[in-house]
Every structure is written in C-alpha cells, then in structure tokens.
Design a protein around this motif. Structure first.
Motif, PDB file in Angstrom:
ATOM      1  N   GLU A 171       4.174  13.348   1.124  1.00  0.00           N
ATOM      2  CA  GLU A 171       3.838  11.940   0.888  1.00  0.00           C
ATOM      3  C   GLU A 171       4.924  11.038   1.469  1.00  0.00           C
ATOM      4  O   GLU A 171       4.635  10.069   2.174  1.00  0.00           O
ATOM      5  CB  GLU A 171       3.702  11.716  -0.625  1.00  0.00           C
ATOM      6  N   ILE A 215      -2.991  10.375   3.668  1.00  0.00           N
ATOM      7  CA  ILE A 215      -2.752  10.654   2.246  1.00  0.00           C
ATOM      8  C   ILE A 215      -3.967  11.374   1.641  1.00  0.00           C
ATOM      9  O   ILE A 215      -3.807  12.321   0.858  1.00  0.00           O
ATOM     10  CB  ILE A 215      -2.450   9.349   1.472  1.00  0.00           C
ATOM     11  N   ASP A 216      -5.159  10.963   2.025  1.00  0.00           N
ATOM     12  CA  ASP A 216      -6.363  11.655   1.538  1.00  0.00           C
ATOM     13  C   ASP A 216      -6.310  13.133   1.918  1.00  0.00           C
ATOM     14  O   ASP A 216      -6.552  14.021   1.102  1.00  0.00           O
ATOM     15  CB  ASP A 216      -7.631  11.029   2.153  1.00  0.00           C
ATOM     16  N   HIS A 248       5.256  10.963  -9.921  1.00  0.00           N
ATOM     17  CA  HIS A 248       5.505  11.631  -8.638  1.00  0.00           C
ATOM     18  C   HIS A 248       5.137  13.113  -8.620  1.00  0.00           C
ATOM     19  O   HIS A 248       4.799  13.647  -7.571  1.00  0.00           O
ATOM     20  CB  HIS A 248       6.971  11.473  -8.235  1.00  0.00           C
ATOM     21  N   ARG A 259      -7.879   6.689  -4.993  1.00  0.00           N
ATOM     22  CA  ARG A 259      -8.326   6.722  -3.610  1.00  0.00           C
ATOM     23  C   ARG A 259      -9.124   5.454  -3.287  1.00  0.00           C
ATOM     24  O   ARG A 259      -8.899   4.813  -2.260  1.00  0.00           O
ATOM     25  CB  ARG A 259      -9.180   7.965  -3.376  1.00  0.00           C
ATOM     26  N   ASN A 278      -4.057   5.864   4.696  1.00  0.00           N
ATOM     27  CA  ASN A 278      -5.053   6.370   3.757  1.00  0.00           C
ATOM     28  C   ASN A 278      -5.660   7.695   4.208  1.00  0.00           C
ATOM     29  O   ASN A 278      -5.859   8.605   3.408  1.00  0.00           O
ATOM     30  CB  ASN A 278      -6.160   5.333   3.552  1.00  0.00           C
ATOM     31  N   VAL A 279      -5.937   7.790   5.519  1.00  0.00           N
ATOM     32  CA  VAL A 279      -6.523   9.032   6.025  1.00  0.00           C
ATOM     33  C   VAL A 279      -5.558  10.194   5.789  1.00  0.00           C
ATOM     34  O   VAL A 279      -5.939  11.249   5.267  1.00  0.00           O
ATOM     35  CB  VAL A 279      -6.850   8.892   7.532  1.00  0.00           C
ATOM     36  N   ALA A 288      -3.593  14.929  -0.027  1.00  0.00           N
ATOM     37  CA  ALA A 288      -3.957  15.154  -1.432  1.00  0.00           C
ATOM     38  C   ALA A 288      -4.962  16.290  -1.542  1.00  0.00           C
ATOM     39  O   ALA A 288      -4.870  17.144  -2.431  1.00  0.00           O
ATOM     40  CB  ALA A 288      -4.539  13.872  -2.028  1.00  0.00           C
ATOM     41  N   GLU A 289      -5.907  16.332  -0.589  1.00  0.00           N
ATOM     42  CA  GLU A 289      -6.904  17.394  -0.632  1.00  0.00           C
ATOM     43  C   GLU A 289      -6.264  18.758  -0.416  1.00  0.00           C
ATOM     44  O   GLU A 289      -6.541  19.716  -1.121  1.00  0.00           O
ATOM     45  CB  GLU A 289      -7.962  17.156   0.445  1.00  0.00           C
ATOM     46  N   HIS A 291      -3.285  19.638  -1.114  1.00  0.00           N
ATOM     47  CA  HIS A 291      -2.529  20.060  -2.283  1.00  0.00           C
ATOM     48  C   HIS A 291      -3.410  20.431  -3.458  1.00  0.00           C
ATOM     49  O   HIS A 291      -3.082  21.327  -4.223  1.00  0.00           O
ATOM     50  CB  HIS A 291      -1.526  18.978  -2.684  1.00  0.00           C
ATOM     51  N   SER A 292      -4.537  19.730  -3.603  1.00  0.00           N
ATOM     52  CA  SER A 292      -5.391  20.095  -4.740  1.00  0.00           C
ATOM     53  C   SER A 292      -6.041  21.458  -4.478  1.00  0.00           C
ATOM     54  O   SER A 292      -6.239  22.237  -5.403  1.00  0.00           O
ATOM     55  CB  SER A 292      -6.440  19.015  -5.004  1.00  0.00           C
ATOM     56  N   LEU A 327       0.822  -1.210   0.000  1.00  0.00           N
ATOM     57  CA  LEU A 327       0.000   0.000   0.000  1.00  0.00           C
ATOM     58  C   LEU A 327       0.852   1.254   0.000  1.00  0.00           C
ATOM     59  O   LEU A 327       0.651   2.147  -0.826  1.00  0.00           O
ATOM     60  CB  LEU A 327      -0.929   0.004   1.224  1.00  0.00           C
ATOM     61  N   GLU A 337      -7.529  12.916  -6.615  1.00  0.00           N
ATOM     62  CA  GLU A 337      -7.878  11.707  -5.860  1.00  0.00           C
ATOM     63  C   GLU A 337      -9.182  11.885  -5.144  1.00  0.00           C
ATOM     64  O   GLU A 337      -9.470  12.921  -4.636  1.00  0.00           O
ATOM     65  CB  GLU A 337      -6.769  11.411  -4.853  1.00  0.00           C
ATOM     66  N   MET A 362      -0.328  15.709  -9.637  1.00  0.00           N
ATOM     67  CA  MET A 362      -1.313  15.636  -8.557  1.00  0.00           C
ATOM     68  C   MET A 362      -2.591  15.074  -9.120  1.00  0.00           C
ATOM     69  O   MET A 362      -3.387  15.771  -9.720  1.00  0.00           O
ATOM     70  CB  MET A 362      -1.578  17.032  -8.010  1.00  0.00           C
ATOM     71  N   ARG A 379      -6.849   2.441  -2.914  1.00  0.00           N
ATOM     72  CA  ARG A 379      -6.175   2.350  -1.623  1.00  0.00           C
ATOM     73  C   ARG A 379      -7.109   1.843  -0.536  1.00  0.00           C
ATOM     74  O   ARG A 379      -6.737   1.013   0.284  1.00  0.00           O
ATOM     75  CB  ARG A 379      -5.606   3.717  -1.226  1.00  0.00           C
ATOM     76  N   TRP A 380      -8.356   2.367  -0.558  1.00  0.00           N
ATOM     77  CA  TRP A 380      -9.287   1.935   0.484  1.00  0.00           C
ATOM     78  C   TRP A 380      -9.733   0.496   0.272  1.00  0.00           C
ATOM     79  O   TRP A 380      -9.975  -0.229   1.245  1.00  0.00           O
ATOM     80  CB  TRP A 380     -10.483   2.883   0.590  1.00  0.00           C
ATOM     81  N   TYR A 429       4.028  18.084  -3.290  1.00  0.00           N
ATOM     82  CA  TYR A 429       3.245  16.928  -2.854  1.00  0.00           C
ATOM     83  C   TYR A 429       4.114  15.792  -2.343  1.00  0.00           C
ATOM     84  O   TYR A 429       3.860  15.208  -1.304  1.00  0.00           O
ATOM     85  CB  TYR A 429       2.377  16.444  -4.015  1.00  0.00           C
ATOM     86  N   MET A 430       5.191  15.504  -3.086  1.00  0.00           N
ATOM     87  CA  MET A 430       5.981  14.315  -2.767  1.00  0.00           C
ATOM     88  C   MET A 430       6.654  14.403  -1.402  1.00  0.00           C
ATOM     89  O   MET A 430       6.793  13.384  -0.711  1.00  0.00           O
ATOM     90  CB  MET A 430       7.021  14.070  -3.866  1.00  0.00           C
TER      91      MET A 430
END
Lengths: 511, 106
Positions: free
Chosen positions: B21, B90-91, A505, A269, B87-88, B94-95, B97-98, A91, A511, A508, A272-273, B17-18
């Motif tokens: 991450e 990264i979510d 990488h 997304r 996951n939480v 990602a948000e 950064h967007s 993951l 997601e 963006m 991953r979940w 972003y990276m």
C-alpha cells in the motif's frame, strides 16, 4: 456595482430555486423517515461523487475563482490546481484510513487518536475558526449577489443576505432539508455551464465545450488589445505560486467539512471511487472558470471600457455575473447563473454553520463544560450558536478583508497548518502523542496569523508566511515540531497504538 | 533497530498489506508532486524574462498557449488519472491480499 434598480427576473429565479430546494427536501423527508446525510442511504459511486462535489462547491469556486483569474490571469491557476490537487492527497493519504478509524469529525478524530480532551478542545476551536473564516467569504459572495439583485449597496446586500441565509439554515436545520446533493450538484453545474455556452456562442467561439474552446479568445485578447492573460509570473513569483498552490492542497486534505465526506457510501472501495467522480465533477467547474475570466476581459476590451485596477478589484468577485450581463445574455439566463451562485454559497453556509454549532455544543459545551447536559439544552446551545456564529461572520463580512477566494485561502492555510499535520501523523505515525499534537496545532495557528501579527515588525515573516499561502513552509515546520515534541515525551497509550496498527493499518478490510 | 509491536510509520511500513500500500501511495505522490511543482519550476527556469515568457509559452496547443493549457486543463485531468490509477492498484492489491489470506485460513 453601478446597476441601479432591482433585477426582477433574476431575483425571481433565485427565490424560486431556493424554495424548490426546501420543497424537495420536505417531500423527500416525508417519503423516507431515515435522515439523509452521513450514510443515510446508498446512492452509488456516481451519486457519492456528486455529493462530494456539491458539498465542495462554494462561492469561492463559483464566483471567487473567476474573479481572481480575471484579475491575475495565469497566477490564479494556482487556485485551480490547489483545489483539485488536494484531492489526490486526500485520497491516497487519508480517505481509507479515516474510514477505518471510524471518527470523521476533526475534534472526534484528534480527541480519540491522541486520547486527549485538550487536543480535542484545540481542534474544535480551530474547526470553528475555519468555519467562521470560510463563512465570511460566502457572506461576501451572498452580499454582492444580493446587492446586485436588489440594486442596493453592499452593506445592505450583505445584511439582507445574511438574514435570508440564516433563515435558510434554521429552516433546513428544523426540517432537515437540502440534503439531496445530487440535485444540488445538477443545479450548480447546469447554472454554471449553460450561460458559458451561450456566451461562447454569442462571441463566436467553440460553444459545445466552452471550457476547452476559449483558447482562441486568449489569442484574440493578445492580438487585438495587447492584453497578455497568460504571462506565467506577471502577478506573482514562482515561490508565491508554489506556496499558494501547496497551501490550498494541504488545506483541502485538512478541511474539516471535507474530511467528513467519506461516509456517504457504505464501503471503502466505493468511497475511494466516488472521490474520483467527485474530483471529475469539481474539475468540470474548474475547467470552465478561466473561460469566464477571459470572456470578461475580452468583452470589456471590445466595449472600450477597461476599468482601472481599483475598480476591477472591487467588482472582481461578481465578474462571472458581470460577464453574463456584458455579453447581453437574456435576464432569465443571468438569473439561472445567480441562482447557482446563491445556492453554492447557501449550501456551504448551511453546512459550515451547522457543523460549527454542533462543534460548539458537543465538543466544547457537552464534553468540557457540562457533561450531564440534556439533549434539549444541547440543542438550544446549538441553535444559539448558529445565530452567534452568523453574527460574528456578518460583522467581519461588512468590511471584507479581501477577495472571496483570498479569504477562503486563509481558512485553507489554517487547516493545512493544523488539522492536516494532526491527521497525517495521527494516521501514519503511531508514536505521535498529545503533547506533540497540541504544540503543533498551536504553532500552526501562530504561523497562519504570523503575517498580520508580526509582519509589520519582521518583514521576513510576511515573505515566508504570506497570509493566504503560509502552509508551504508552515505545514512542514508544524510536522517537524510535532515529531520532535512527541519523541521527547512519553508515547501515546498502548490501546491507541494497537488500534492504529491492527484496525487502521493491519486489518485487511473486505474491500 | 528493535521494532515495537505496534509501530506504525509511513516510511517503515508493517509487513504484508501495508508494505504494498505504501509503495503505491509513494508512487502516486511522486507523480503528483513532480508534475505539478516540477512543471512550474521548469517554466521559471526556461523563462526569458521575469514575467515568465519562454520556451513553453511559445508553443500553442488546441489554440491555447502551451503552458496555460498544461496548467489549466491538463493538470486537473492528471489528478483524475492519478486517482484512477491509485484506485485500480489498491483494488488489485487488496484482492491479492484477501486471496492470500483466505488460502492461509484453509
């Protein structure tokens, strides 16, 4: 096995279960023209998780793990931990990046990332070898099950089982069946846990959640019979435990048929979940397997027939079924258990043989031997490859070189020593090039088989790279070699590095 | 050190972003490695005899010997927890950064 005679009711249930998968597959196919499989339709995070779990469940999970726990107690928990902990690696290090890269079979990824037909060929050959080793373990499980079902010897069982399994693979190849993985998972989990609940109930332990209620049984085993199931290092040293566990983890993250699983859901997304759900569904089985092993020990001890180690090892791989028999479960219930085990082995065999054959016909024949091959001749090669691979597997499986989970572990060691480093550096280090990856993967192959090749002459090799656990030291060595060789040779093409930096990488994704 | 324009390296993440991450990835991997391997090493270090009986095997928890419970039941659960946490974060990352990117486009 000592049971003589055909076990009719279990046999009937196994046959009916397999038939129902074919029927449901055919009906689903006529309902929808689009093929199932990779991204065929949206099935949600939960459904994606069930697909990951059913793709994963094999005879090693269903039969082999219980057998090893039965023989080795705490030591065999390295399998439980390795096969669940590997998903964390998968993951965090690979899942999203492989999706963004857009190539999801091992030869495709390696060939494109390293811009090298040679690297593609090596990884294709390795993937096929992994399929063959993994399949051998499945065939052993199928052989033992069929021997028990038909009341015949193991060689007869494995030949009979191989014929049925290959027919099943060919039917599913032609009809495109058995892709309904949520249904498959439901069958697997029910057929594993229902008999366990009944066993726990019969033995008088907490039965509602048998996977968490067998602690008292461990205690009884120690108190009544002096059998210590939980001594941490009774069956292997700390090094052996860690080496096995780590090997299975990196193997999980490098196993070709697992890596390609992130395409059942449309976005990153959700992918991953669904992996989290997949891990939960897998854990449900792995929390339960030790309970079978403990109950088996207890039933044997209470029945006053503790087998000598030699006999125990011989039947360990079918101990899950044996436990149900010893526990006096009704034969239809044992049939359900056998049907689950057969399904797990058959689905895995189907997936592996089809992938292996596709790799032979696409990556090797089409890409390297005859680029102008027509679709028809590619198909013919693929069909022939299924039979040829199955024949190789059958020959090895007639004299199985170890227990199911041990054979499987060798496939994981090979994946961990070769594919895992190739993907890891391919994704996370732009400078890794084709010279590095080819040298690295070949070294990985050598390390994996170092013990059977050199172990006799150089004893230290067998100690450092045990056949089932070679990636603990092997994978870091391979990674080191890949880095060193890459730095000594020119960098990979600029377009590859730019793609990696910008698309994998830098990009963006929404997601 | 001079960086090449398309340099990708886990230990020298690209800006933006990276960077975040990679921070999350390394934190999760630390939790993965330390708890899994650390516990087994501790189990061995605190053992009284070669079979490994010692401090951790003396307790029981939920009627299991404590070490057996930890490895057989808790560790798979710990992996699930780690995946959920990953996951939480990264979510969220990602948000963040967007949103930032959308503002810069304005």
């Amino acid at each position: 096995m000592t049971d003589a005679g055909v076990n009719f009711i279990p046999l009937l249930i196994v046959a009916a279960t397999l038939a129902s998968f074919i029927v449901s597959g055919v009906r689903a196919r006529s309902r929808e023209a689009s093929d199932y499989g990779f991204g065929g339709r949206y099935i949600g995070r939960l459904g994606g998780g069930a697909a990951i779990a059913s793709n994963w469940m094999s005879a090693a999970s269903f039969l082999g793990m219980g057998g090893l726990l039965y023989l080795q107690g705490y030591y065999a928990l390295a399998y439980v931990i390795g096969w669940t902990g590997g998903y964390v690696l998968l993951l965090v290090l690979m899942a999203s990046q492989i999706r963004r890269f857009g190539k999801y079979t091992a030869p495709d990824f390696v060939g494109d990332r390293y811009a090298s037909p040679g690297a593609r060929l090596v990884s294709a050959a390795i993937s096929i070898t992994i399929s063959v080793i993994y399949c051998t373990a499945q065939f052993k499980g199928i052989g033992m099950l069929f021997a028990w079902l038909f009341g015949t010897s193991y060689p007869n069982g494995v030949i009979l089982g191989a014929v049925v399994a290959v027919s099943y693979v060919i039917i599913s190849g032609i009809l495109g069946v058995a892709r309904n993985q949520q249904l498959q998972y439901a069958v697997l989990i029910v057929s594993f846990i229902l008999p366990l609940m009944l066993l726990a109930h019969r033995l008088g332990y907490f039965w509602a959640l048998p996977q968490f209620g067998y602690g008292v049984a461990i205690d009884d085993l120690a108190r009544e019979f002096g059998i210590d199931f939980t001594a941490p290092f009774a069956s292997g040293s700390l090094f052996e435990w860690l080496a096995l566990c780590f090997t299975l983890m990196v193997g999980t993250a490098g196993l070709p048929h697992v890596l390609s699983r992130f395409y059942v859901v449309p976005n990153n997304r959700d992918a991953r979940w669904s992996l989290v759900w997949g891990l939960f569904f897998i854990a449900l089985i792995y929390w339960s397997a030790p309970a079978y092993a403990v109950f088996a020990r207890l039933l044997e001890a209470r029945g006053g027939m503790v087998p000598p180690p030699y006999a125990a090892e011989k039947m360990a791989d079918i101990i899950v079924i044996k436990t149900a028999v010893m526990g006096g479960l009704p034969s239809w219930m044992i049939g359900i258990l056998a049907a689950g085990a057969t399904s797990a082995a058959f689905f895995t065999v189907a997936g592996l043989l089809l992938t292996g054959a596709a790799s032979l016909s696409h990556d090797i024949y089409y890409r390297l031997i005859n680029p102008r091959a027509s679709e028809t001749s590619k198909m013919a090669i693929a069909k022939g490859a299924v039979v040829a691979l199955a024949a190789v597997v059958l020959i090895i499986a007639l004299h199985p070189p170890g227990l199911i989970a041990e054979i499987t572990a060798v496939a994981f060691a090979l994946a961990g020593n070769t594919i895992f480093p190739a993907f890891l550096l391919g994704i996370w280090w732009g400078r890794a090039n084709r010279h590095g990856v080819i040298t690295g993967m070949l070294t990985g192959v050598l390390i994996t088989f170092a013990t059977p090749l050199f172990g006799k002459f150089v004893p230290v090799v067998a100690e450092l790279f045990p056949l089932t656990s070679s990636a603990f030291i092997g994978a870091p060595i391979v990674i080191g070699i890949m880095i060193a060789v890459s730095l000594l040779t020119p960098p990979p093409p600029e377009e590859v590095r730019r793609f990696l930096a910008e698309q994998v990488h830098g990009h963006m994704e929404a997601e | 050190m001079q960086r090449e324009p398309y340099d990708v390296n886990l230990f020298r993440p690209r800006r933006g972003y990276m960077t975040g991450e990679v921070r999350i990835i390394l934190a999760v991997l630390l939790g993965w490695g330390a708890v899994t391997f650390g516990f087994q090493i501790l189990l061995r270090l605190l053992a009284r005899n070669p079979a490994g009986e010692g401090f951790f095997t003396d307790f029981t928890f939920l009627s299991f010997p404590w070490h057996f419970w930890f490895t057989a039941q808790f560790l798979p659960l710990w992996f699930i927890i780690l995946c959920i946490m990953f996951n939480v974060y990264i979510d969220r990352h990602a948000e963040h950064h967007s949103r930032k990117r959308e503002r810069s486009h304005d």
